[in-house]
Design a protein around this motif. Structure first.
Motif, PDB file in Angstrom:
ATOM      1  N   HIS A 143      62.303  -1.779 -35.963  1.00  0.00           N
ATOM      2  CA  HIS A 143      61.401  -2.723 -34.740  1.00  0.00           C
ATOM      3  C   HIS A 143      61.774  -2.985 -34.534  1.00  0.00           C
ATOM      4  CE1 HIS A 143      58.788   0.393 -36.674  1.00  0.00           C
ATOM      5  NE2 HIS A 143      57.945   0.303 -36.575  1.00  0.00           N
ATOM      6  N   VAL A 144      61.819  -3.524 -32.755  1.00  0.00           N
ATOM      7  CA  VAL A 144      61.958  -4.549 -32.007  1.00  0.00           C
ATOM      8  C   VAL A 144      60.360  -6.184 -32.050  1.00  0.00           C
ATOM      9  CG1 VAL A 144      61.908  -5.826 -29.947  1.00  0.00           C
ATOM     10  CG2 VAL A 144      63.705  -3.601 -30.998  1.00  0.00           C
ATOM     11  N   VAL A 145      60.290  -7.170 -32.199  1.00  0.00           N
ATOM     12  CA  VAL A 145      59.886  -7.568 -32.898  1.00  0.00           C
ATOM     13  C   VAL A 145      59.658  -8.916 -31.615  1.00  0.00           C
ATOM     14  CG1 VAL A 145      59.118  -9.649 -34.512  1.00  0.00           C
ATOM     15  CG2 VAL A 145      59.826  -7.415 -35.414  1.00  0.00           C
ATOM     16  N   SER A 146      58.366  -9.345 -30.914  1.00  0.00           N
ATOM     17  CA  SER A 146      58.515 -10.310 -30.155  1.00  0.00           C
ATOM     18  C   SER A 146      57.397 -11.539 -30.771  1.00  0.00           C
ATOM     19  CB  SER A 146      58.528 -10.462 -29.330  1.00  0.00           C
ATOM     20  OG  SER A 146      58.918  -9.255 -28.652  1.00  0.00           O
ATOM     21  N   LEU A 147      58.150 -12.900 -30.984  1.00  0.00           N
ATOM     22  CA  LEU A 147      57.706 -13.923 -31.600  1.00  0.00           C
ATOM     23  C   LEU A 147      57.849 -15.171 -31.210  1.00  0.00           C
ATOM     24  CD1 LEU A 147      59.377 -15.247 -33.495  1.00  0.00           C
ATOM     25  CD2 LEU A 147      59.164 -14.024 -35.026  1.00  0.00           C
ATOM     26  N   PRO A 169      58.992 -15.295 -25.579  1.00  0.00           N
ATOM     27  CA  PRO A 169      59.585 -15.284 -26.444  1.00  0.00           C
ATOM     28  C   PRO A 169      61.210 -14.613 -27.390  1.00  0.00           C
ATOM     29  CG  PRO A 169      58.536 -13.275 -25.654  1.00  0.00           C
ATOM     30  CD  PRO A 169      58.574 -14.276 -24.830  1.00  0.00           C
ATOM     31  N   LEU A 170      61.179 -15.123 -28.707  1.00  0.00           N
ATOM     32  CA  LEU A 170      61.899 -14.728 -28.752  1.00  0.00           C
ATOM     33  C   LEU A 170      62.296 -13.215 -29.749  1.00  0.00           C
ATOM     34  CD1 LEU A 170      65.226 -14.686 -31.064  1.00  0.00           C
ATOM     35  CD2 LEU A 170      63.657 -15.864 -32.981  1.00  0.00           C
ATOM     36  N   THR A 171      62.643 -12.122 -29.409  1.00  0.00           N
ATOM     37  CA  THR A 171      62.980 -11.297 -29.549  1.00  0.00           C
ATOM     38  C   THR A 171      63.939 -10.268 -29.577  1.00  0.00           C
ATOM     39  OG1 THR A 171      61.699 -10.816 -27.709  1.00  0.00           O
ATOM     40  CG2 THR A 171      62.256  -8.647 -28.122  1.00  0.00           C
ATOM     41  N   PHE A 172      63.729 -10.099 -31.186  1.00  0.00           N
ATOM     42  CA  PHE A 172      65.265  -9.118 -31.688  1.00  0.00           C
ATOM     43  C   PHE A 172      65.077  -7.688 -32.986  1.00  0.00           C
ATOM     44  CE2 PHE A 172      62.600 -11.718 -34.471  1.00  0.00           C
ATOM     45  CZ  PHE A 172      62.395 -11.305 -36.241  1.00  0.00           C
ATOM     46  N   LEU A 173      65.740  -6.990 -33.270  1.00  0.00           N
ATOM     47  CA  LEU A 173      65.662  -5.767 -33.983  1.00  0.00           C
ATOM     48  C   LEU A 173      65.025  -5.712 -35.434  1.00  0.00           C
ATOM     49  CD1 LEU A 173      65.605  -2.739 -33.606  1.00  0.00           C
ATOM     50  CD2 LEU A 173      68.274  -2.976 -34.130  1.00  0.00           C
ATOM     51  N   PHE A 174      64.598  -6.184 -35.344  1.00  0.00           N
ATOM     52  CA  PHE A 174      64.170  -6.850 -37.259  1.00  0.00           C
ATOM     53  C   PHE A 174      64.741  -5.989 -38.305  1.00  0.00           C
ATOM     54  CE2 PHE A 174      61.850  -7.015 -41.369  1.00  0.00           C
ATOM     55  CZ  PHE A 174      61.845  -7.958 -41.303  1.00  0.00           C
ATOM     56  N   GLY A 175      65.742  -6.235 -38.672  1.00  0.00           N
ATOM     57  CA  GLY A 175      66.490  -5.678 -39.908  1.00  0.00           C
ATOM     58  C   GLY A 175      68.221  -5.560 -39.390  1.00  0.00           C
ATOM     59  N   ALA A 176      68.623  -5.783 -38.578  1.00  0.00           N
ATOM     60  CA  ALA A 176      69.688  -5.809 -38.216  1.00  0.00           C
ATOM     61  C   ALA A 176      70.588  -6.878 -38.460  1.00  0.00           C
ATOM     62  CB  ALA A 176      69.421  -5.665 -36.435  1.00  0.00           C
ATOM     63  N   GLY A 177      70.378  -7.619 -38.962  1.00  0.00           N
ATOM     64  CA  GLY A 177      71.860  -8.873 -39.352  1.00  0.00           C
ATOM     65  C   GLY A 177      71.482  -9.741 -38.355  1.00  0.00           C
TER      66      GLY A 177
END
Length: 166
Positions: free
Chosen positions: A7-11, A35-43
């Motif tokens: 999932h892609v998370v923005s926070l 926001p900081l947006t990143f692919l969760f669990g991708a390291g």
């Protein structure tokens, strides 16, 4: 939607770090506009950072601390390099406090901070600027969405709230 791998998370976040006197100061932030947006669990993120977010959903606030060990590691007194001044021929000797882009023998890029300048060498601290610090994160989860196939194959977020390829 709940945060999960793929999932892609923005926070938003405010990162606080204590100074020598134990006072917390804000060192960086991500806002709702940026926001900081990143692919969760991708390291891409610190593993413990993701672990602390793993139970949250869109709209949830969070507030947690990471010890230095779980963040960027303890400060390593050994991680200081003497660079011969010849390396800087044709350029100005860097100022104390400036960051130097460096590369190791394996081609990994990293930065070192100039801590002092000796007669024939420049002394550079290779520790991460946050090494030895406990990190305190506070913020809100703005958005969680499933990653697209493209994002999964590239290992990072795309689109208006992600990574752009130029």
């Amino acid at each position: 939607m709940k945060i999960a791998p793929k999932h892609v998370v923005s926070l938003t976040y405010d990162l606080y770090v204590k100074d020598e006197d134990g006072k917390e100061g804000l060192v960086e932030s991500a806002t709702e506009e940026q926001p900081l947006t990143f692919l969760f669990g991708a390291g891409q993120m610190l593993p413990k950072f993701e672990e602390n977010l793993s139970t949250l959903s869109t709209g949830d606030p969070y507030d947690f601390q990471l010890s230095a060990v779980d963040a960027y590691g303890e400060y390593d007194e050994e991680a200081v390099a003497n660079l011969p001044k010849e390396m800087f021929q044709g350029t100005d000797i860097p100022e104390i406090g400036s960051m130097l882009p460096l590369q190791d023998n394996n081609g990994n890029r990293f930065q070192g901070q100039v801590v002092s300048i000796a007669e024939d060498s420049v002394i550079v601290d290779l520790n991460h600027p946050m090494a030895g610090h406990e990190l305190h994160f506070k913020g809100n989860i703005i958005n969680v969405r499933p990653a697209t196939d493209d994002e999964m194959s590239h290992g990072h977020a795309h689109g208006p709230d992600g990574h752009h390829h130029h």
